[in-house]
Design a protein around this motif. Sequence first.
Motif, PDB file in Angstrom:
ATOM      1  N   ASN A  56       3.337 -10.594   9.906  1.00 31.98           N
ATOM      2  CA  ASN A  56       3.714  -9.546   8.948  1.00 31.98           C
ATOM      3  C   ASN A  56       3.777 -10.081   7.515  1.00 31.98           C
ATOM      4  O   ASN A  56       3.376  -9.421   6.552  1.00 31.98           O
ATOM      5  CB  ASN A  56       5.038  -8.914   9.352  1.00 31.98           C
ATOM      6  CG  ASN A  56       4.935  -8.125  10.665  1.00 31.98           C
ATOM      7  OD1 ASN A  56       3.851  -7.629  10.994  1.00 31.98           O
ATOM      8  ND2 ASN A  56       6.022  -8.009  11.390  1.00 31.98           N
ATOM      9  N   GLN A  59       0.200 -10.503   6.261  1.00 31.13           N
ATOM     10  CA  GLN A  59      -0.412  -9.218   5.905  1.00 31.13           C
ATOM     11  C   GLN A  59       0.158  -8.670   4.613  1.00 31.13           C
ATOM     12  O   GLN A  59      -0.570  -8.102   3.787  1.00 31.13           O
ATOM     13  CB  GLN A  59      -0.188  -8.216   7.056  1.00 31.13           C
ATOM     14  CG  GLN A  59      -0.931  -8.566   8.344  1.00 31.13           C
ATOM     15  CD  GLN A  59      -2.433  -8.470   8.216  1.00 31.13           C
ATOM     16  OE1 GLN A  59      -2.922  -7.735   7.365  1.00 31.13           O
ATOM     17  NE2 GLN A  59      -3.150  -9.212   9.046  1.00 31.13           N
ATOM     18  N   ALA A  60       1.484  -8.844   4.449  1.00 31.42           N
ATOM     19  CA  ALA A  60       2.098  -8.351   3.200  1.00 31.42           C
ATOM     20  C   ALA A  60       1.568  -9.109   1.995  1.00 31.42           C
ATOM     21  O   ALA A  60       1.258  -8.549   0.932  1.00 31.42           O
ATOM     22  CB  ALA A  60       3.609  -8.464   3.297  1.00 31.42           C
ATOM     23  N   LYS A  62      -1.267 -10.620   1.753  1.00 32.51           N
ATOM     24  CA  LYS A  62      -2.688 -10.309   1.546  1.00 32.51           C
ATOM     25  C   LYS A  62      -2.840  -8.971   0.841  1.00 32.51           C
ATOM     26  O   LYS A  62      -3.663  -8.820  -0.069  1.00 32.51           O
ATOM     27  CB  LYS A  62      -3.369 -10.256   2.923  1.00 32.51           C
ATOM     28  CG  LYS A  62      -4.869 -10.096   2.828  1.00 32.51           C
ATOM     29  CD  LYS A  62      -5.480 -10.180   4.225  1.00 32.51           C
ATOM     30  CE  LYS A  62      -6.999 -10.015   4.135  1.00 32.51           C
ATOM     31  NZ  LYS A  62      -7.637 -10.085   5.469  1.00 32.51           N
ATOM     32  N   LYS A  63      -2.036  -7.972   1.227  1.00 35.02           N
ATOM     33  CA  LYS A  63      -2.084  -6.682   0.544  1.00 35.02           C
ATOM     34  C   LYS A  63      -1.689  -6.819  -0.912  1.00 35.02           C
ATOM     35  O   LYS A  63      -2.278  -6.196  -1.804  1.00 35.02           O
ATOM     36  CB  LYS A  63      -1.169  -5.686   1.262  1.00 35.02           C
ATOM     37  CG  LYS A  63      -1.677  -5.255   2.633  1.00 35.02           C
ATOM     38  CD  LYS A  63      -0.700  -4.269   3.259  1.00 35.02           C
ATOM     39  CE  LYS A  63      -1.185  -3.849   4.649  1.00 35.02           C
ATOM     40  NZ  LYS A  63      -0.238  -2.887   5.298  1.00 35.02           N
ATOM     41  N   ARG A  64      -0.652  -7.622  -1.180  1.00 34.40           N
ATOM     42  CA  ARG A  64      -0.184  -7.801  -2.568  1.00 34.40           C
ATOM     43  C   ARG A  64      -1.273  -8.491  -3.414  1.00 34.40           C
ATOM     44  O   ARG A  64      -1.512  -8.131  -4.570  1.00 34.40           O
ATOM     45  CB  ARG A  64       1.104  -8.611  -2.554  1.00 34.40           C
ATOM     46  CG  ARG A  64       1.764  -8.686  -3.913  1.00 34.40           C
ATOM     47  CD  ARG A  64       3.035  -9.484  -3.816  1.00 34.40           C
ATOM     48  NE  ARG A  64       3.954  -8.820  -2.904  1.00 34.40           N
ATOM     49  CZ  ARG A  64       5.093  -9.351  -2.471  1.00 34.40           C
ATOM     50  NH1 ARG A  64       5.418 -10.574  -2.858  1.00 34.40           N
ATOM     51  NH2 ARG A  64       5.871  -8.667  -1.664  1.00 34.40           N
ATOM     52  N   ARG A  65      -1.937  -9.452  -2.816  1.00 32.26           N
ATOM     53  CA  ARG A  65      -2.959 -10.180  -3.596  1.00 32.26           C
ATOM     54  C   ARG A  65      -4.155  -9.282  -3.865  1.00 32.26           C
ATOM     55  O   ARG A  65      -4.738  -9.311  -4.939  1.00 32.26           O
ATOM     56  CB  ARG A  65      -3.383 -11.427  -2.821  1.00 32.26           C
ATOM     57  CG  ARG A  65      -4.299 -12.346  -3.608  1.00 32.26           C
ATOM     58  CD  ARG A  65      -4.499 -13.633  -2.860  1.00 32.26           C
ATOM     59  NE  ARG A  65      -3.263 -14.352  -2.704  1.00 32.26           N
ATOM     60  CZ  ARG A  65      -2.765 -15.140  -3.641  1.00 32.26           C
ATOM     61  NH1 ARG A  65      -3.392 -15.268  -4.790  1.00 32.26           N
ATOM     62  NH2 ARG A  65      -1.631 -15.774  -3.442  1.00 32.26           N
ATOM     63  N   ILE A  66      -4.524  -8.452  -2.885  1.00 31.80           N
ATOM     64  CA  ILE A  66      -5.659  -7.543  -3.094  1.00 31.80           C
ATOM     65  C   ILE A  66      -5.340  -6.516  -4.160  1.00 31.80           C
ATOM     66  O   ILE A  66      -6.161  -6.186  -5.013  1.00 31.80           O
ATOM     67  CB  ILE A  66      -6.030  -6.870  -1.768  1.00 31.80           C
ATOM     68  CG1 ILE A  66      -6.642  -7.907  -0.815  1.00 31.80           C
ATOM     69  CG2 ILE A  66      -7.024  -5.731  -1.997  1.00 31.80           C
ATOM     70  CD1 ILE A  66      -6.870  -7.374   0.597  1.00 31.80           C
ATOM     71  N   SER A  67      -4.119  -6.013  -4.164  1.00 28.42           N
ATOM     72  CA  SER A  67      -3.723  -5.025  -5.176  1.00 28.42           C
ATOM     73  C   SER A  67      -3.694  -5.637  -6.569  1.00 28.42           C
ATOM     74  O   SER A  67      -4.089  -5.029  -7.559  1.00 28.42           O
ATOM     75  CB  SER A  67      -2.345  -4.438  -4.818  1.00 28.42           C
ATOM     76  OG  SER A  67      -1.379  -5.466  -4.800  1.00 28.42           O
ATOM     77  N   SER A  70      -7.364  -6.057  -7.833  1.00 30.38           N
ATOM     78  CA  SER A  70      -7.977  -4.790  -8.240  1.00 30.38           C
ATOM     79  C   SER A  70      -7.421  -4.293  -9.551  1.00 30.38           C
ATOM     80  O   SER A  70      -8.086  -3.604 -10.309  1.00 30.38           O
ATOM     81  CB  SER A  70      -7.771  -3.746  -7.144  1.00 30.38           C
ATOM     82  OG  SER A  70      -6.382  -3.527  -6.947  1.00 30.38           O
TER      83      SER A  70
END
Length: 417
Positions: A56, A59-60, A62-67, A70
């Motif tokens: 978890n 995944q958290a 990874k989502k933060r880095r992708i956001s 962008s």
Amino acid sequence: MPKMRDNDLSNGGLESQVDEEEEGEEEEEEKKTTPFNPSSPSLFSPQLKAMMRIRNKYQALKKRRISSNSAAPATPRANMPEVFTFEQLAEQKKKNRRRKSRVLFPSDSRKFLPKEKERSRAKPFLILFSIIVFLQVYNAIENLDDHVVKYDLEGLEKTLGREVFGQKRGVDTLMEHLRDYLSTYSHKRPLALSVHGPSGVGKSHLGRLLTRHFRSVVGDQLVVQYFALHNCPPSESPGRCAAELTARVAQVVARAEADERIPVVVLDEAHAMRPPVLNALLELLQPDQSNEFLNVVYVLLGSLGHEEIIRHVLQNSSSSSSSSSFWKSQENDMEDVIRSSLAEQHPLWAEVDVVALTLLEKSHVVECFLEEMTREGFYPDLGHVDQLAGELSYYSAGGRQYSQNGCKQVVAKVNLL
């Protein structure tokens, strides 16, 4: 399990551990997602819960880095290698070319003057040297003018042009030789001029004019007028004539050396000179002599080569060209022919400069009649003069009439009037 955690962090590119706040938020999310039932026994083992918690967190993150990627463009890290492309090289060359194309010009005005010690010392010496060279050249030109003025060659040229008819080119050649030789005092060899021409064209008259002029400018003692038939008749021994001529020339050149002047020796009737006299003259013209014998002007007058002159004039009188350059070349050819033909008779003629006097035309004979009649006190009637000139003998060639005896019979014709 620690090994799996390290591998997961390295595969995700994590650089630091997760802080406590993020762990708290993830535990709360986990509690929300996992229903809490205190009375029921746990269905997951502690190891499985740890693995789920790590997953978890990953995944958290990874989502933060992708956001974040962008939202703002990522900047390349300093430690990451750059990819080389030829476009970057072309852009770099353009930048360098633009930088090189810039030209910086110095300012027009100097902000400060050089010090006295920094000025070149060669400039005053250069100015002094230029002044010295100018004075030397000016002095040399003045010396040349003084020598020419001393002999009054300008007056001689006017006299010859006025009293010698029909021989302008011959007079110009004679004056050119005299002007070049008399412009300086020191020479390497004497000047020998041999004037040739047919009978009656003015050779003896030219010799008399030269003698009279140089006697007036340099004195009687520095001018010798020698007549071959008078000073050395056929009855006289030629060896004695040669010795007398050599002694006379030696006396004159010794006096001229003391006065620093150039003597003149006029030898008329050179065609009547015998070989011993010609040999004596040839020795006087050699360059290996004492200095006073090198500064002498010899003028020989004779009718030798008159056949070549007559033939040359008659053959070229029909030419359509009347330019001065054409006649100058014709005269040079004629002088070469005379010199080559006379050199076969005696080597003296190869050492002299030939001046050729050509045939006189009928208009020149008329001028001779006018001059003689004016001198004798007669009124020059043109009709009478033409009649007297028509009584003489002429060569006809190319539409022109050339007198066979020149002006030799003019005096006899005028005396009969």
